[in-house]
Design an enzyme around this catalytic site. Structure first.
Site, PDB file in Angstrom:
ATOM      1  N   GLY A  34     -33.038  -0.592 -71.379  1.00 17.18           N
ATOM      2  CA  GLY A  34     -33.711  -0.424 -70.116  1.00 17.18           C
ATOM      3  C   GLY A  34     -32.846   0.755 -69.472  1.00 17.18           C
TER       4      GLY A  34
ATOM      5  CB  CYS B  74     -34.934 -19.384 -68.269  1.00 20.40           C
ATOM      6  SG  CYS B  74     -33.140 -19.502 -67.117  1.00 20.40           S
TER       7      CYS B  74
ATOM      8  CB  THR C 254     -39.938 -13.931 -74.858  1.00 18.10           C
ATOM      9  OG1 THR C 254     -39.571 -12.663 -74.239  1.00 18.10           O
ATOM     10  CG2 THR C 254     -40.660 -13.419 -76.151  1.00 18.10           C
TER      11      THR C 254
ATOM     12  CG  ASP D 196     -39.904  -8.132 -69.365  1.00 15.18           C
ATOM     13  OD1 ASP D 196     -39.011  -9.236 -68.963  1.00 15.18           O
ATOM     14  OD2 ASP D 196     -39.326  -7.130 -69.294  1.00 15.18           O
TER      15      ASP D 196
END
Length: 612
Positions: free
Chosen positions: A223, A274, A277, A297
């Protein structure tokens, strides 16, 4: 024919867009690359760049029989994750960035980075990477162009976005785009040998909301460098969304089909670790229900002509955390990688040229770990970095919903919030209304586990699972949620709070999770359709155990009853921390919306009533 001359470009530029060409030419003067190449997104380009990176040692070509057209990259050990401490929102005043972001003055940051960028691409190729956020056939697409000196980034962008010639054609001769600058910050002098993973110790990931620009320096990883992902799709897009009346959210998009063949689309915001996906690629365990993935996402949500909220996935691939992914926890993710065409980063390599990571089936007797060292099951360190990744095309997913390519998006029936809470929060509750939902999202948090640093049980706040990604003042972001609710009225999706992670007194999980979460989704559908009642608890409208479809489930009914409880003492112990956090969110120039504060007062009253 353009009059703009771009130094280092072979042949003619494949665009006549003067704004784009002038921007490229200016930055060529700044970065001083040896060559300039327009990335076209073709298979030929992929083959050329992967071959080049295998020869240079950046990529390892994997076993063609087991992982066709797939590659492993090993990053510099100091360049392995998003660097939130070096991520800046550059608004004219600190109040614009708010209490949750690192702020920098835009003029000062641009001056500083301009000097960092000067000559930073010497000895390298500058790639011009045009890309489209969301389906390429969107009549009003959101476009971007990234300049980068990283071939790894070009390859990743080809998987994660609609990139190349098609996107450039969408920009056209006069179209606008979000300009993204990226350099790994590792210039090469003549004759200097390159390293396998160039990067710089100094890293900057900077966003300029007023001018819709992204500048990134020093990192080649994830990212930080694939600027279409969090930088554009969330931080800059959240600003666009506020200005234009839509939402950019850190949410999966799931398509759920009932036995009666009625389709429901569900968006869900969970903090990291958590199960986002896993839920996006759910395999239901109840008969007659099926699930498909639209996105895992990011969701962009806009009002449709019918007044409902529609979501698109601005991405085109999955950039998933590898450790913990296996044929039990997420079989569809594993099957997505089976056809190949996957870029792995910082996972382990088997002796026969396959990949392996922690929790994957069939642990080998010997591996080469992510640092390039020998590894055996007796080794003290994990074979793969905890943030190691797979990057794979969404189209390869066996449960990819065809709607992911529909520019109209899908109408959202329900939004889920969920954190990792060992206590307090019930398995599933429905918000009273949109204002209540906004408060629930604002106070979303996960409990620290023993595996994490910090006090076990301490709450890590993550409003709407967007804490690292809100591109402006968090209090204004909450106000935008309230405003969207007012605009959408009774056509807004129902909102639910879920918690797959409740534990018993002995530490065991009370709910089996994974595919059995489909049972909770079925209850959510039943609530949307008005088929079941609910218990009024501190949390909201909470499911009753008799309304959950538990067919074939061997979990003790007492465990499920406990998982559905909302103990007043536990809720009370959260109140002071939550009140302090709301104060923090309103501490820098903008106030938390009155509606959220009113909902918090109502929550306090429910806790007091439950205690009496």
């Amino acid at each position: 024919m353009s009059t703009v001359s771009i130094k280092g470009l072979e042949g003619e530029a494949p665009t006549k867009n003067e704004v784009l060409l002038n921007w490229i030419a200016e930055n060529v003067e700044l970065f001083q690359p040896d060559r300039v190449v327009f990335a076209d997104g073709s298979q030929e380009e992929w083959d050329r760049l992967t071959t080049q990176l295998v020869e240079s040692g950046t990529l390892i070509r994997l076993n063609e029989e087991k992982r066709p057209n797939s590659f492993l990259a090993r990053s510099n050990p100091a360049d392995v994750a998003r660097v939130e401490s070096r991520t800046f929102i550059c608004t004219p005043t600190p109040e614009g960035a708010g209490p949750t972001n690192h702020w920098a003055d835009p003029a000062e940051m641009k001056a500083e980075l301009t000097e960092r960028f000067r000559g930073s691409m010497k000895g390298r190729t500058m790639y011009v990477v045009p890309f489209c956020m969301g389906p390429i056939n969107d009549p009003a697409p959101k476009l971007g162009v990234q300049l980068t000196d990283s071939e790894y980034v070009v390859l990743s962008m080809r998987i994660m976005t609609r990139m190349g010639a098609e996107a450039l054609a969408k920009i056209g001769d006069t179209g606008s785009f979000v300009p993204c600058l990226h350099s790994v910050g590792a210039p090469l002098e003549p004759g200097q040998e390159d390293v396998a993973w160039p990067c710089n110790e100094e890293k900057y990931i900077t966003h300029f909301p007023e001018t819709k620009e992204i500048w990134s320096y020093g990192s080649g990883y994830g990212g930080n460098a694939i600027l279409a992902k969090k930088c554009y799709a969330l931080r800059i897009a959240s600003v666009m969304a506020k200005e234009e009346g839509w939402m950019a959210e850190h949410m999966l998009i799931l398509k759920l089909t009932s036995p009666e063949k009625k389709v429901y689309y569900i968006a869900a915001a969970f903090p990291s670790a958590c199960g986002k996906t896993n839920l996006a690629m759910l395999q239901p365990t109840i008969d007659g229900w099926s699930a498909e993935v639209v996105g895992d996402d990011i969701a962009w949500l806009r009002f449709g002509e019918d007044g409902r909220l529609y979501a698109i996935n601005p991405e085109n691939g999955f950039f998933g955390v590898a450790p913990g992914t296996n044929y039990s926890s997420n079989p569809n993710a594993m099957r997505t990688m089976e056809p190949g065409n996957t870029l792995f980063t910082n996972v382990a390599l088997t002796d026969d040229g396959d990949i392996w990571w922690e929790d994957l089936e069939n642990m080998p007797e010997h591996l080469t770990d992510w640092l390039g060292n020998d590894w055996t099951p007796e080794s003290s360190q994990p074979s793969s970095h905890p943030n190691s990744r797979y990057c794979v095309p969404l189209a390869q997913c066996p449960v990819a919903a065809e709607e992911y390519n529909d520019p109209q998006g899908v109408p959202i029936s329900a939004i889920l919030f969920g954190g990792r809470r060992p206590d307090t929060v019930p398995l599933v509750s429905q918000a009273h209304n949109w204002d209540h939902a906004t408060m629930i999202g604002a106070l979303l948090s996960s409990g620290q586990t023993a595996a994490a640093e910090g006090t076990v049980g301490a709450l890590r706040h993550d409003p709407m699972a967007m804490l690292p990604f809100i591109g402006y003042n968090a209090a204004d972001y909450l106000q935008h949620w309230i405003d969207m609710g007012k605009k959408g009225g009774d056509k807004m999706p129902e909102v639910f709070l879920v918690n797959w992670f409740r534990r018993g007194d002995d530490g065991r999980f009370l709910w089996p999770g994974f595919g059995d979460n489909s049972r909770v989704l079925k209850w959510i559908v039943d609530r949307i359709e008005g088929r079941v009642e609910a218990d009024e608890t501190i949390a909201g409208y909470t499911a009753r155990v008799e309304d959950l479809d538990l067919t074939g489930l061997d979990t003790p009914i007492e465990d499920i009853r406990e998982a559905l409880s909302a103990p007043a003492a536990q809720w009370k112990s959260d109140l002071a921390d939550n009140e302090e956090y709301l104060t923090f969110l309103g501490s820098k120039g903008s106030a938390v919306p009155a509606e959220v504060l009113e909902q918090f007062e109502a929550l306090k009253a429910r806790v007091a009533a439950a205690e009496s």
